[in-house]
Enzyme design. Structure first.
Site, PDB file in Angstrom:
ATOM      1  N   GLY A  18      58.181  81.883  49.441  1.00 36.11           N
ATOM      2  CA  GLY A  18      58.865  80.599  49.437  1.00 36.11           C
ATOM      3  C   GLY A  18      58.890  79.921  50.801  1.00 36.11           C
ATOM      4  O   GLY A  18      58.634  80.544  51.825  1.00 36.11           O
ATOM      5  N   GLU A  52      65.677  71.790  43.302  1.00 34.47           N
ATOM      6  CA  GLU A  52      64.287  71.886  42.862  1.00 34.47           C
ATOM      7  C   GLU A  52      64.184  71.474  41.398  1.00 34.47           C
ATOM      8  O   GLU A  52      65.107  71.718  40.613  1.00 34.47           O
ATOM      9  CB  GLU A  52      63.775  73.316  43.051  1.00 34.47           C
ATOM     10  CG  GLU A  52      63.561  73.682  44.503  1.00 34.47           C
ATOM     11  CD  GLU A  52      62.643  72.697  45.217  1.00 34.47           C
ATOM     12  OE1 GLU A  52      61.475  72.583  44.840  1.00 34.47           O
ATOM     13  OE2 GLU A  52      63.113  72.032  46.165  1.00 34.47           O
ATOM     14  N   ALA A  60       6.815  50.582  69.256  1.00 35.90           N
ATOM     15  CA  ALA A  60       7.070  51.078  67.904  1.00 35.90           C
ATOM     16  C   ALA A  60       6.318  52.365  67.650  1.00 35.90           C
ATOM     17  O   ALA A  60       5.158  52.506  68.022  1.00 35.90           O
ATOM     18  CB  ALA A  60       6.652  50.035  66.878  1.00 35.90           C
ATOM     19  N   ARG A  89      22.364  60.645  67.795  1.00 34.99           N
ATOM     20  CA  ARG A  89      22.871  62.007  67.632  1.00 34.99           C
ATOM     21  C   ARG A  89      23.506  62.511  68.925  1.00 34.99           C
ATOM     22  O   ARG A  89      23.431  61.848  69.962  1.00 34.99           O
ATOM     23  CB  ARG A  89      21.725  62.907  67.185  1.00 34.99           C
ATOM     24  CG  ARG A  89      21.252  62.569  65.759  1.00 34.99           C
ATOM     25  CD  ARG A  89      19.989  63.313  65.403  1.00 34.99           C
ATOM     26  NE  ARG A  89      20.120  64.732  65.670  1.00 34.99           N
ATOM     27  CZ  ARG A  89      19.088  65.557  65.871  1.00 34.99           C
ATOM     28  NH1 ARG A  89      17.840  65.094  65.853  1.00 34.99           N
ATOM     29  NH2 ARG A  89      19.294  66.827  66.117  1.00 34.99           N
ATOM     30  N   ALA A 119      51.164  76.614  57.219  1.00 35.65           N
ATOM     31  CA  ALA A 119      49.721  76.482  56.966  1.00 35.65           C
ATOM     32  C   ALA A 119      49.208  77.668  56.159  1.00 35.65           C
ATOM     33  O   ALA A 119      48.052  78.050  56.251  1.00 35.65           O
ATOM     34  CB  ALA A 119      48.976  76.383  58.291  1.00 35.65           C
ATOM     35  N   ARG A 173      43.245  75.207  44.061  1.00 32.77           N
ATOM     36  CA  ARG A 173      42.729  74.046  43.338  1.00 32.77           C
ATOM     37  C   ARG A 173      41.640  73.290  44.107  1.00 32.77           C
ATOM     38  O   ARG A 173      40.974  72.413  43.561  1.00 32.77           O
ATOM     39  CB  ARG A 173      43.870  73.081  42.973  1.00 32.77           C
ATOM     40  CG  ARG A 173      44.610  73.533  41.712  1.00 32.77           C
ATOM     41  CD  ARG A 173      45.983  72.920  41.608  1.00 32.77           C
ATOM     42  NE  ARG A 173      45.922  71.463  41.538  1.00 32.77           N
ATOM     43  CZ  ARG A 173      46.974  70.672  41.766  1.00 32.77           C
ATOM     44  NH1 ARG A 173      48.145  71.194  42.105  1.00 32.77           N
ATOM     45  NH2 ARG A 173      46.849  69.371  41.677  1.00 32.77           N
TER      46      ARG A 173
HETATM   47  C1  UD1 Z   1      58.403  71.857  48.143  1.00 27.02           C
HETATM   48  C2  UD1 Z   1      59.910  71.623  48.172  1.00 27.02           C
HETATM   49  C3  UD1 Z   1      60.249  70.454  47.258  1.00 27.02           C
HETATM   50  C4  UD1 Z   1      59.479  69.232  47.683  1.00 27.02           C
HETATM   51  C5  UD1 Z   1      57.977  69.528  47.739  1.00 27.02           C
HETATM   52  C6  UD1 Z   1      57.232  68.366  48.373  1.00 27.02           C
HETATM   53  C7  UD1 Z   1      60.961  73.789  48.532  1.00 27.02           C
HETATM   54  C8  UD1 Z   1      61.680  74.925  47.901  1.00 27.02           C
HETATM   55  N1  UD1 Z   1      60.579  72.819  47.729  1.00 27.02           N
HETATM   56  O1  UD1 Z   1      58.108  72.257  46.801  1.00 27.02           O
HETATM   57  O2  UD1 Z   1      61.648  70.184  47.322  1.00 27.02           O
HETATM   58  O3  UD1 Z   1      59.741  68.153  46.800  1.00 27.02           O
HETATM   59  O4  UD1 Z   1      57.724  70.683  48.547  1.00 27.02           O
HETATM   60  O5  UD1 Z   1      55.859  68.565  48.271  1.00 27.02           O
HETATM   61  O6  UD1 Z   1      60.787  73.796  49.713  1.00 27.02           O
HETATM   62  N2  UD1 Z   1      54.437  77.536  51.733  1.00 27.02           N
HETATM   63  C9  UD1 Z   1      54.249  78.637  52.514  1.00 27.02           C
HETATM   64  N3  UD1 Z   1      54.732  79.837  52.106  1.00 27.02           N
HETATM   65  C10 UD1 Z   1      55.393  79.985  50.934  1.00 27.02           C
HETATM   66  C11 UD1 Z   1      55.578  78.863  50.116  1.00 27.02           C
HETATM   67  C12 UD1 Z   1      55.095  77.640  50.552  1.00 27.02           C
HETATM   68  O7  UD1 Z   1      53.657  78.545  53.594  1.00 27.02           O
HETATM   69  O8  UD1 Z   1      55.806  81.108  50.650  1.00 27.02           O
HETATM   70  C13 UD1 Z   1      53.915  76.240  52.177  1.00 27.02           C
HETATM   71  C14 UD1 Z   1      52.819  75.745  51.250  1.00 27.02           C
HETATM   72  O9  UD1 Z   1      51.553  76.167  51.664  1.00 27.02           O
HETATM   73  C15 UD1 Z   1      52.966  74.250  51.348  1.00 27.02           C
HETATM   74  C16 UD1 Z   1      54.450  74.068  51.576  1.00 27.02           C
HETATM   75  O10 UD1 Z   1      54.937  75.278  52.093  1.00 27.02           O
HETATM   76  O11 UD1 Z   1      52.265  73.724  52.459  1.00 27.02           O
HETATM   77  C17 UD1 Z   1      55.183  73.664  50.306  1.00 27.02           C
HETATM   78  O12 UD1 Z   1      55.061  74.700  49.375  1.00 27.02           O
HETATM   79  P1  UD1 Z   1      54.908  74.411  47.823  1.00 27.02           P
HETATM   80  O13 UD1 Z   1      54.820  75.715  47.121  1.00 27.02           O
HETATM   81  O14 UD1 Z   1      53.846  73.437  47.597  1.00 27.02           O
HETATM   82  O15 UD1 Z   1      56.329  73.768  47.539  1.00 27.02           O
HETATM   83  P2  UD1 Z   1      56.744  72.919  46.295  1.00 27.02           P
HETATM   84  O16 UD1 Z   1      57.075  73.814  45.187  1.00 27.02           O
HETATM   85  O17 UD1 Z   1      55.752  71.853  46.062  1.00 27.02           O
END
Ligand code: UD1
Ligand code: CA
Length: 457
Positions: free
Chosen positions: A91, A166, A374, A327, A20, A26
């Site tokens: 990541g 990826e 009323a 309400r 989370a 965005r």
């Molecule tokens: C990730 C997956 C990808 C998949 C996609 C689906 C990986 C490396 N890649 O890519 O294979 O198709 O999701 O939507 O896992 N987050 C953190 N901390 C971080 C990075 C991410 O909490 O350091 C959370 C983000 O808030 C999000 C989720 O992990 O809720 C996915 O992260 P995001 O950066 O969107 O991953 P994608 O590059 O989309």
């Protein structure tokens, strides 16, 4: 519904790691993405509800730094959730490892879910976990993408999942694969930490990819597999348009669930529910009704068009609206009738009471079979305090009366139309709080004659 769940899951302990930490730039919002609401509950709340229903007995929520608001929201849904802070965004693999202390307790199953992917169902989480009980170490959730750009690709060999690549790191041939990673993953708890700790950041984004868990598990001699779902279920929310799409899908589920439970929705696409709306059998909801949080409508009640309800309890066979606003704290008794342009707040209404038109009732107790004419209103607020109005059983409140609280009107009493009632009225009495009518014979004719004469001079 639960009969389709694999029977082995309930007996296994399960840790849900909920990511989370996303800021969600965005969304262009002052609040973090995962606190945006769908059907009156945060996305995080939806995901937490689903993981607990799916049998997670421990929940670890990974949040960004200084996000007490996210932690508080998590605790509202799961009071004993453990909060872990991911200090740097390195990541998905790094994010999961932030919950190291929870992983170290070696639950049987670990499921990793994203708080910005709120549509994932209970059944899907059960299917994601099921292969763990059969010995798989990693289970990924795949879907056939309409447009796979940007997603990780599942590299399969028969039923075995070999690797996840990826998009940025994929070859042309791998980019042609349409089976994509939905992001959610299940790991066997006895090996999860060992696998996750081997993840490195040598890739195009220099991130610790959770997806590398697949190849690492295999290199350690374990099996990895995939479960697949329709793309809609792994719909992620990154902007307001995707939030609205998620809202639409969740509303559709809530409508289907209500109808399956015996509710008539005349035009389901025009009725909006809250995640917690509860409607009884044979409730009829006419077109264009909005349910805010905390509404219960019991069997056989009718909610007519253009009504808005929140924090309200409606007893069996009552009628609400059209154009009613109920309400928080409105409690409508059995067979009571609330008509058009009536607003009710923090008020209990007895059985069979009628409030048919143009009325405001706030902070009141209204007995059974009371009739409110009323335009009658309770004057419950003097700019500082709120005061109660009590009206006994069977009383009759004439139209356009102002009931100035605090006030007690006894059972069976009568209030003449247009009264301003400032003092208590005993049972069975008549209260008149208005000027007496004066009639001046011929006054209007004389007025016209005089005025006409003056004008024609
Ligand atoms: C990730 C997956 C990808 C998949 C996609 C689906 C990986 C490396 N890649 O890519 O294979 O198709 O999701 O939507 O896992 N987050 C953190 N901390 C971080 C990075 C991410 O909490 O350091 C959370 C983000 O808030 C999000 C989720 O992990 O809720 C996915 O992260 P995001 O950066 O969107 O991953 P994608 O590059 O989309
Ligand atoms: Ca993403």
């Amino acid at each position: 519904m639960t009969s389709s769940l694999p029977s082995n899951t309930p007996s296994r302990s399960c840790l849900a790691v909920v990511l989370a930490a996303g800021e969600g730039t965005r969304m262009k919002s002052s609040k973090p993405k995962v606190l945006h609401e769908i059907a009156n509950r945060s996305m995080l709340g939806h995901v937490l509800a689903t993981v607990t229903e799916a049998g997670a007995d421990r929940v670890a929520v990974v949040i960004g730094p200084d996000r007490d608001d996210v932690a508080r929201d998590a605790h509202r849904q799961v009071p004993d959730a453990e909060i872990f802070v991911q200090r740097e965004r390195l990541g998905t693999g790094h994010a999961v490892l932030s919950a190291r202390d929870a992983l170290a307790r070696r639950p049987d199953d670990v499921i990793v879910v994203y708080a910005d992917t709120p549509l994932v169902s209970l059944e899907t989480l059960a299917r994601l976990r099921a292969p763990l009980a059969q010995g798989a170490a990693v289970v990924s959730l795949g879907f056939e993408a309409r447009d796979p750009t940007g997603y990780g690709r599942l590299i399969m060999s028969g039923d075995e999942l070999l690797d996840i690549r990826e998009h940025k790191d994929a070859s042309e041939a791998e980019r042609a694969i349409r089976l994509c990673n939905g992001g959610l993953m299940a790991l066997r708890g006895d090996v999860a930490l060992a696998i996750l700790e081997k993840i490195e950041n040598r890739n195009a984004k220099q991130e610790y990819y959770l997806t590398d868990a697949v190849a690492i598990a295999r290199s350690l001699g374990h099996r990895a597999v995939a479960a697949t779902v329709p793309e809609e279920e792994v719909h992620g929310v990154n902007d307001r348009a995707q939030l609205a799409q998620a809202e639409r899908m969740i509303q559709e589920r809530l409508r289907q669930a209500a109808m399956a439970d015996g509710v008539t929705l005349v035009a389901p696409e025009t009725v909006f529910f809250s995640h917690d709306t509860r409607l009884g059998r044979d409730v009829i909801v006419e077109p264009h009704v909005v349910f805010g949080p905390g509404v219960v409508v019991e069997d056989g009640a009718v909610v007519h068009s253009f009504s808005h309800l929140e924090g309200t309890h409606v007893a069996p066979q009552a009628g609400i609206g059209p154009f009613a606003r109920l309400r928080p704290g409105a409690e409508i008794g059995p067979k009571a009738k609330i008509g058009n342009f009536v607003e009710i707040k923090n008020t209990q209404l007895g059985a069979g009471a009628k409030v048919s038109h143009l009325t405001y009732l706030g902070d009141a107790n209204i007995g059974a079979d009371v009739n409110i004419g009323a335009g009658a209103i309770t004057c419950n607020y003097d700019g500082f305090g709120k005061y109660r109005t009590e009206i006994g059983e069977g009383a009759f409140i004439g139209s356009n009366s102002s009931l100035v609280a605090p006030l007690k009107i006894g059972a069976g009493a009568f209030v003449g139309s247009g009264s301003v009632v400032t003092e208590d009225v005993p049972a069975d009495a008549l209260a008149l709080g208005r000027g007496r009518q004066v009639v001046k014979e011929e006054w209007a004719r004389n007025f016209r004659v005089k005025s006409q004469a003056a004008k024609s001079k």
